[in-house]
Design a protein around this motif. Structure first.
Motif, PDB file in Angstrom:
ATOM      1  N   ASP A  45     -56.819  -4.837 -10.071  1.00 13.62           N
ATOM      2  CA  ASP A  45     -55.498  -4.216 -10.040  1.00 13.62           C
ATOM      3  C   ASP A  45     -55.540  -2.938 -10.872  1.00 13.62           C
ATOM      4  O   ASP A  45     -55.825  -2.980 -12.075  1.00 13.62           O
ATOM      5  CB  ASP A  45     -54.475  -5.202 -10.611  1.00 13.62           C
ATOM      6  N   THR A  46     -55.253  -1.799 -10.250  1.00  9.76           N
ATOM      7  CA  THR A  46     -55.284  -0.511 -10.958  1.00  9.76           C
ATOM      8  C   THR A  46     -53.901   0.114 -11.083  1.00  9.76           C
ATOM      9  O   THR A  46     -53.781   1.295 -11.444  1.00  9.76           O
ATOM     10  CB  THR A  46     -56.215   0.480 -10.237  1.00  9.76           C
ATOM     11  N   ASP A  47     -52.854  -0.647 -10.815  1.00 13.05           N
ATOM     12  CA  ASP A  47     -51.485  -0.146 -10.901  1.00 13.05           C
ATOM     13  C   ASP A  47     -50.947  -0.400 -12.305  1.00 13.05           C
ATOM     14  O   ASP A  47     -50.704  -1.555 -12.675  1.00 13.05           O
ATOM     15  CB  ASP A  47     -50.617  -0.853  -9.863  1.00 13.05           C
ATOM     16  N   PRO A  48     -50.737   0.633 -13.126  1.00 15.24           N
ATOM     17  CA  PRO A  48     -50.292   0.412 -14.511  1.00 15.24           C
ATOM     18  C   PRO A  48     -48.952  -0.304 -14.624  1.00 15.24           C
ATOM     19  O   PRO A  48     -48.664  -0.903 -15.663  1.00 15.24           O
ATOM     20  CB  PRO A  48     -50.191   1.839 -15.078  1.00 15.24           C
ATOM     21  N   ALA A  49     -48.155  -0.284 -13.569  1.00 15.09           N
ATOM     22  CA  ALA A  49     -46.855  -0.958 -13.612  1.00 15.09           C
ATOM     23  C   ALA A  49     -46.941  -2.432 -13.232  1.00 15.09           C
ATOM     24  O   ALA A  49     -45.952  -3.158 -13.324  1.00 15.09           O
ATOM     25  CB  ALA A  49     -45.877  -0.246 -12.672  1.00 15.09           C
ATOM     26  N   SER A  50     -48.124  -2.884 -12.830  1.00 12.32           N
ATOM     27  CA  SER A  50     -48.295  -4.256 -12.368  1.00 12.32           C
ATOM     28  C   SER A  50     -48.579  -5.196 -13.533  1.00 12.32           C
ATOM     29  O   SER A  50     -49.246  -4.828 -14.503  1.00 12.32           O
ATOM     30  CB  SER A  50     -49.440  -4.321 -11.368  1.00 12.32           C
ATOM     31  N   ALA A  51     -48.116  -6.428 -13.400  1.00 10.21           N
ATOM     32  CA  ALA A  51     -48.402  -7.442 -14.427  1.00 10.21           C
ATOM     33  C   ALA A  51     -49.885  -7.776 -14.477  1.00 10.21           C
ATOM     34  O   ALA A  51     -50.394  -8.238 -15.497  1.00 10.21           O
ATOM     35  CB  ALA A  51     -47.587  -8.700 -14.152  1.00 10.21           C
ATOM     36  N   GLY A  52     -50.599  -7.551 -13.384  1.00  6.58           N
ATOM     37  CA  GLY A  52     -52.024  -7.861 -13.331  1.00  6.58           C
ATOM     38  C   GLY A  52     -52.916  -6.672 -13.624  1.00  6.58           C
ATOM     39  O   GLY A  52     -54.128  -6.753 -13.397  1.00  6.58           O
ATOM     40  N   TYR A  53     -52.360  -5.603 -14.132  1.00  7.37           N
ATOM     41  CA  TYR A  53     -53.124  -4.372 -14.358  1.00  7.37           C
ATOM     42  C   TYR A  53     -54.383  -4.622 -15.185  1.00  7.37           C
ATOM     43  O   TYR A  53     -54.343  -5.296 -16.227  1.00  7.37           O
ATOM     44  CB  TYR A  53     -52.251  -3.352 -15.081  1.00  7.37           C
ATOM     45  N   GLY A  54     -55.488  -4.099 -14.674  1.00  9.62           N
ATOM     46  CA  GLY A  54     -56.748  -4.206 -15.401  1.00  9.62           C
ATOM     47  C   GLY A  54     -57.414  -5.558 -15.313  1.00  9.62           C
ATOM     48  O   GLY A  54     -58.327  -5.841 -16.104  1.00  9.62           O
ATOM     49  N   THR A  55     -57.006  -6.382 -14.366  1.00  5.41           N
ATOM     50  CA  THR A  55     -57.611  -7.706 -14.217  1.00  5.41           C
ATOM     51  C   THR A  55     -58.132  -7.895 -12.789  1.00  5.41           C
ATOM     52  O   THR A  55     -57.750  -7.168 -11.868  1.00  5.41           O
ATOM     53  CB  THR A  55     -56.606  -8.829 -14.532  1.00  5.41           C
TER      54      THR A  55
END
Length: 467
Positions: A45-55
């Motif tokens: 996940d590369t969306d900074p607004a997402s709860a899963g960002y960076g995972t």
């Protein structure tokens, strides 16, 4: 009447691509060095607004073991908008994923569920060998007339010549061998092109038996790895010119042509000089009726305590930079250079390609440094910035840390681990994103190599119209 429109992720010019929406997913090749688990494509996940960002938010295991996923690419891209493209309505939908050790090629569909790519076709090694006489597929590029696949070896063994095979855009069948006349070209590695100028460029690494079990000191010191760059007539598929950089410059690997279709220059990374362990960057450019290749960047080796070095480097008392990847921003302004040995990602301003200006760098890992990520300051990292991918807008750079299984083991004998880092970029700053660092157990015991970005990235597309 059916109205056909091109894929919205195809862009006629580099500036159109740079202005496109940011990627929300990244696809990463993950492989098991022990060949006990299947290799996989991990989805980040590369969306900074997402709860899963960076995972890791998706995972697709492949059906076999021992593939060693390495480089992969999209089935179609902006080159489909070129005036000569016979398939303007293909979609950027499928990931074409070769196994460098197995010679199998997989086709994964990302359209219906982008977080869980679905395997839709497997091209066995025997088909690639029978129809194109190649093995060990390495690099994928989407061309206007088909899918181009570079290969390191011949179809029947570990020797060459290596070269390029073509796959059909829609059926993914192997059409055959691309070269009509290869001259004395024998070693292969990367390839790219100047589409509007009918020029294809290829570089050299080694045949499979030269790289399979790690770097061979006798071959390196004997100057037998690749040290040439080749220029081809793209339409006629014939070798036109070969430039030898000098046999001290071993392993002419990554090629990055200018994205501007009116330009006729590009950058080449050289892993090592056997004279002083330095790495270097070269520029190819037109000169008269042919091409010249000029060295524009030298990166020296760093002195080190032999006790801190792996056995292969102890006699030298130094850490070579080992430039194993480079990437060029879509606006052709910044060149990123990964120094896998010293654990450094460098940024250069190449607005004037003949006079690059070093701007800044970040450190992660490294054979001696073992620089930690700022999010985990107590965790010494192995590996170093290796594969580099730049977002279309140039504001994000993604780096992974594994080179090739057997080479990892030589230079990082205590283990290379697995990590993916992201660097945020502006004209004046170059900083690691502390929120983005999937690593370790998140990759389920696999090592990670190339990254591809949803909708395209700086090394996936070619453009036929100037900005």
């Amino acid at each position: 009447m059916t109205r056909w429109t091109p894929d919205p992720t195809f862009y006629p010019s580099p500036s159109d691509a740079a202005g496109a929406p940011a990627e929300k997913l990244a696809y990463v090749a993950a492989f098991d060095r022990a060949a006990e688990q299947p290799d996989a494509i991990a989805v980040i996940d590369t969306d900074p607004a997402s709860a899963g960002y960076g995972t890791v938010v998706g995972w697709t295991d492949l059906p076999h073991t021992g593939d060693e996923l390495h480089h992969f690419g999209w089935n179609a891209c902006s080159s489909a908008l070129c005036p000569t493209a016979p398939h303007p309505h293909v979609e950027r939908r499928y990931l074409i994923v070769p196994g460098l050790r197995s010679s199998r090629i997989y086709v994964l569909d990302t359209k219906d569920d982008p977080r869980n790519p679905r395997l839709v076709k497997e091209i066995p090694a025997a088909e690639l060998a029978a129809k194109a006489d190649y093995s060990r597929p390495h690099t994928i590029h989407c061309g206007p007339d088909g899918i181009y696949v570079s290969a390191l070896g011949a179809g029947q063994g570990g020797d060459g010549p290596g070269g390029i095979a073509i796959l059909d855009h829609q059926t993914f069948d192997v059409r055959g061998q691309w070269e009509a006349d290869r001259g004395d070209q024998h070693l292969a590695y990367d390839f790219w092109w100047h589409l509007t100028q009918d020029v294809l460029v290829t570089s050299e690494w080694g045949t499979p038996d030269m790289i399979e079990d790690g770097i061979v000191p006798e071959l390196l010191l004997g100057r037998e790895y690749g040290h040439r760059i080749h220029f081809w007539d793209l339409a006629k598929r014939t070798l036109v010119q070969t430039v030898d950089l000098g046999d001290q410059y071993q392993m002419t690997l990554e090629l990055r042509p200018a994205h501007d279709p009116t330009a006729s220059h590009g950058f080449l990374g050289v892993v090592i000089s056997v004279e002083d362990l330095s790495a270097s960057i070269w520029v190819w450019h037109r000169s008269g009726g042919g091409f010249e290749v000029r060295k524009v960047i030298d990166i020296p080796a760093e002195p080190a305590d032999p006790a801190l070095l792996p056995p292969a480097l102890q006699p030298f008392g130094a850490v070579p930079p080992l430039v194993t990847d480079i990437d060029l921003s879509v606006d052709d302004k910044y060149l990123y250079v990964s120094c896998w040995g010293t654990g450094e990602l460098r940024r250069y301003d190449v607005s004037d390609p003949f006079h690059p200006i070093f701007l800044d760098s970040v450190h992660l890992g490294g054979i001696v440094r073992r620089t930690p990520h700022p999010a985990f300051p107590d965790e010494r990292l192995a590996g170093g910035p290796q594969m580099v991918e730049v977002s279309r807008d140039g504001e994000r750079v993604y780096v992974t840390n594994s080179l090739y299984g057997s080479w990892d083991d030589q230079f990082y004998p205590d283990g290379v681990g697995a990590w993916l880092a992201k660097v945020d970029v502006t004209d004046t700053t170059f900083t690691l994103d502390e929120r983005f660092f999937p690593h370790g157990d998140e990759f389920r015991g696999r090592r990670v190599h190339q990254t591809r970005l949803q909708g395209g990235d700086a090394s996936s597309d070619s453009y036929c119209f100037p900005s």
